[in-house]
Design an enzyme around this catalytic site. Structure first.
Site, PDB file in Angstrom:
ATOM      1  CB  ALA A  14      -0.925  -0.002   1.215  1.00 14.38           C
ATOM      2  CD  GLU A  34       9.750  -0.724   4.288  1.00 13.39           C
ATOM      3  OE1 GLU A  34      10.170  -1.732   4.871  1.00 13.39           O
ATOM      4  OE2 GLU A  34       8.533  -0.423   4.233  1.00 13.39           O
ATOM      5  CB  ALA A  35      11.036  -0.899   8.924  1.00 11.49           C
ATOM      6  CG  HIS A 448      -3.860 -14.380   2.487  1.00  8.29           C
ATOM      7  ND1 HIS A 448      -4.570 -15.369   1.842  1.00  8.29           N
ATOM      8  CD2 HIS A 448      -2.761 -14.156   1.724  1.00  8.29           C
ATOM      9  CE1 HIS A 448      -3.943 -15.725   0.730  1.00  8.29           C
ATOM     10  NE2 HIS A 448      -2.830 -15.004   0.646  1.00  8.29           N
TER      11      HIS A 448
END
Length: 529
Positions: A14, A34-35, A448
């Site tokens: 996303a 972002e890690a 999921h």
């Protein structure tokens, strides 16, 4: 302290969509945090299982499950592209009933028909001449199509499903059909296409887009009821990014809920228990966790099986375990590899050879939670999907096992499969105790996970129908965590659509269904000109 119009926390599926779409407006300054790494490791599509346990994977593990007495490995992506950079590359929407259930549960405006333009916007369907152009997209960033070179075991699997009475459908991924068919894959010219590949990499040169990787978000900063920025670290050095617009959490079902709680937004009693100062009592944060339970039937090979070049799951089935059900609830994949849970012993003579029929109960009733294990950022959270807490899920998986065995025994697969080794002859379909024991022992996540920051208007909802966090201004969540209930398929296609819609909700200029800015109205004519 730098200041931005938008801060996106999480550069996964996303987050890459959001950063790319929001930075299309040149006047909007966008920060993406972002890690993980800027360039996750790259493998051939068929080698995707080898990415699990690498630095591209958070490599979490669930708590010991009440039903099974076992802890379950929980892979999820880390790095630009997130889970779309390590997943099995199936691009399937799930049945429309999954989305209509959202609207019925209070997520007004999030039914299938409302989300369809965004599902279409994300994709460039390469098989459009055989599909319904009213529901499939052309020209989007993601190139989606069935495998170009299809495995003979997949052909046999499709024929086997037809042999036992399952319909063969033209487009199993469109959200409207039930049966078995060729799955769309995120594979382009023999390479995986992740969210970073499709959306972010082509626009990294934009001067208004700032991407910071290896960045650990510690908390969002809230003052007087409004989010004004994010505190994060890189290599141990602390930074604060201010935001004059909106902060969007796109860190996934685990990460977004974790960051909210670290920031003091969550269930009051839990935050106090772990030593986090309460900013807002929002009891639904981290609750409502859902996942698809998964298991397989595995056969010895009857002969040498050619190596797969795609994702080992070119054929997918979506059916009703009981014809009386009002929606499909079981998914199947026919695979040309021996695929089984890590806890099971490798009972095949050659682990590189075998045929598997994977099955999953895709409308599960069990609900779990994500909780903090401590107040210190970076402490792995407690992941408790609580698989099989609801006995209906076990009954659904037992039905899946029966169907999977029927597929596996069909004559169409005779040239490829020999005897069944998992679960094996000791597990009989009419012996509920042995079936239950096998389903417990063979359980694996389908990766999921959804639902921990769900859309809704009731007291346990975390975001409203525009993805705004209840009770906090300037803060939204846009990832798999906002799904009120899990879709009946692999979740990545739905996450792309959620992010596409979120971008429209955030951007100052509205978009057409194709994603183009609506032209600004011309200024009114002045008198006498």
């Amino acid at each position: 302290m730098d200041s931005y119009d938008f801060i996106v926390v999480g550069g996964g599926t996303a987050g890459c969509v959001l950063a790319a779409r929001l930075s299309e407006d040149a006047d909007s300054r966008v920060l993406l945090l972002e890690a993980g790494a800027r360039r996750p490791p790259e493998t051939a599509p068929s080698a995707w299982p080898s990415l699990q346990g690498t630095p591209a994977d958070w490599a979490g593990t669930s708590v010991v499950q009440r039903a099974t007495g076992t802890a379950i490995p929980w892979p999820r992506g880390r790095g630009l592209g997130g889970s779309s950079a390590i997943n099995g590359m199936c691009f399937i929407r799930g049945h429309r009933s999954s989305y209509d259930a959202w609207a019925a549960a209070g997520a007004k405006g999030w039914g299938f028909d409302e989300l369809l333009p965004y599902l279409m916007r994300a994709e460039d369907s390469q098989d459009i001449e055989r599909r319904d152009p009213a529901v499939r997209g052309v020209g989007g960033p993601l190139t989606v199509a069935p495998a170009a070179v299809r495995h003979p075991v997949a052909y046999a699997g499709l024929a086997a499903a037809a042999e036992i009475g399952c319909p063969t459908v033209n487009d199993i991924g469109d959200g409207l059909e039930e049966g078995f068919g060729w799955a769309d894959l995120n594979v382009v010219d023999g390479r995986r296409q992740s969210s970073a590949d499709a959306y972010l990499t082509p626009v990294l040169g934009r001067p208004n887009l700032h991407v910071v990787t290896d960045a650990s978000a510690h908390r969002v900063l809230v003052r007087n009821g409004r989010c004004g920025g994010v505190e994060y670290s890189v290599d141990g050095e602390m930074f604060t990014a201010g935001c004059r617009g909106e902060v969007v959490l796109a860190a996934g079902t685990v990460g977004s809920a974790q960051l909210l709680m670290l920031s003091g937004i969550g269930p009051r009693a839990h935050l106090r228990q772990v030593g986090v100062e309460v900013v807002l009592d929002l009891p639904g944060v981290g609750a409502n966790l859902q996942d698809h339970p998964r298991s397989t039937v595995v056969y010895r090979p009857a002969r040498h099986i050619p190596p797969g070049v795609n994702n080992h799951a070119e054929v997918i089935g979506l059916i009703r375990g009981d014809p009386a059900r009002d929606k499909p609830d079981l998914q199947f994949q026919v695979m040309e590899i021996p695929y089984y849970a890590p806890a099971l012993p490798p009972r095949l003579p050659d682990p590189g050879q075998g045929v598997s029929v994977a099955f999953s109960a895709v409308t599960p009733h069990s609900r779990g939670s994500v909780r903090l294990a401590g107040a210190e950022p970076g402490t792995p959270p407690r992941l408790d999907p609580d698989y099989y807490a609801d006995p209906r899920d076990l009954a659904g998986m037992a039905a899946g096992l029966r169907f999977a065995r029927e597929i596996g025994r069909a004559r169409a697969l005779d040239p490829w499969r020999d005897e069944e080794v998992l679960p094996g002859p000791d597990v009989r379909d009419d012996d509920s105790d042995s079936v239950r024991a096998y389903l417990y022992r063979s359980l694996r996540t389908y990766s999921h996970q959804v639902g921990t920051c769900r859309i809704g208007t009731d007291g346990m909802a975390v975001v409203d129908t525009e993805l705004r966090v209840h009770g906090i201004g300037g803060l939204r969540v846009a990832d798999a965590s906002v799904m009120p209930s899990i879709v009946s398929a692999n979740t990545v296609a739905t996450v792309y659509a959620i992010a596409e819609r979120a971008a429209d909700l955030l951007r100052p200029r509205p978009r057409t269904p194709a994603g183009q800015p609506v032209p600004a109205a011309p200024p009114p004519s002045s008198p006498g000109v």
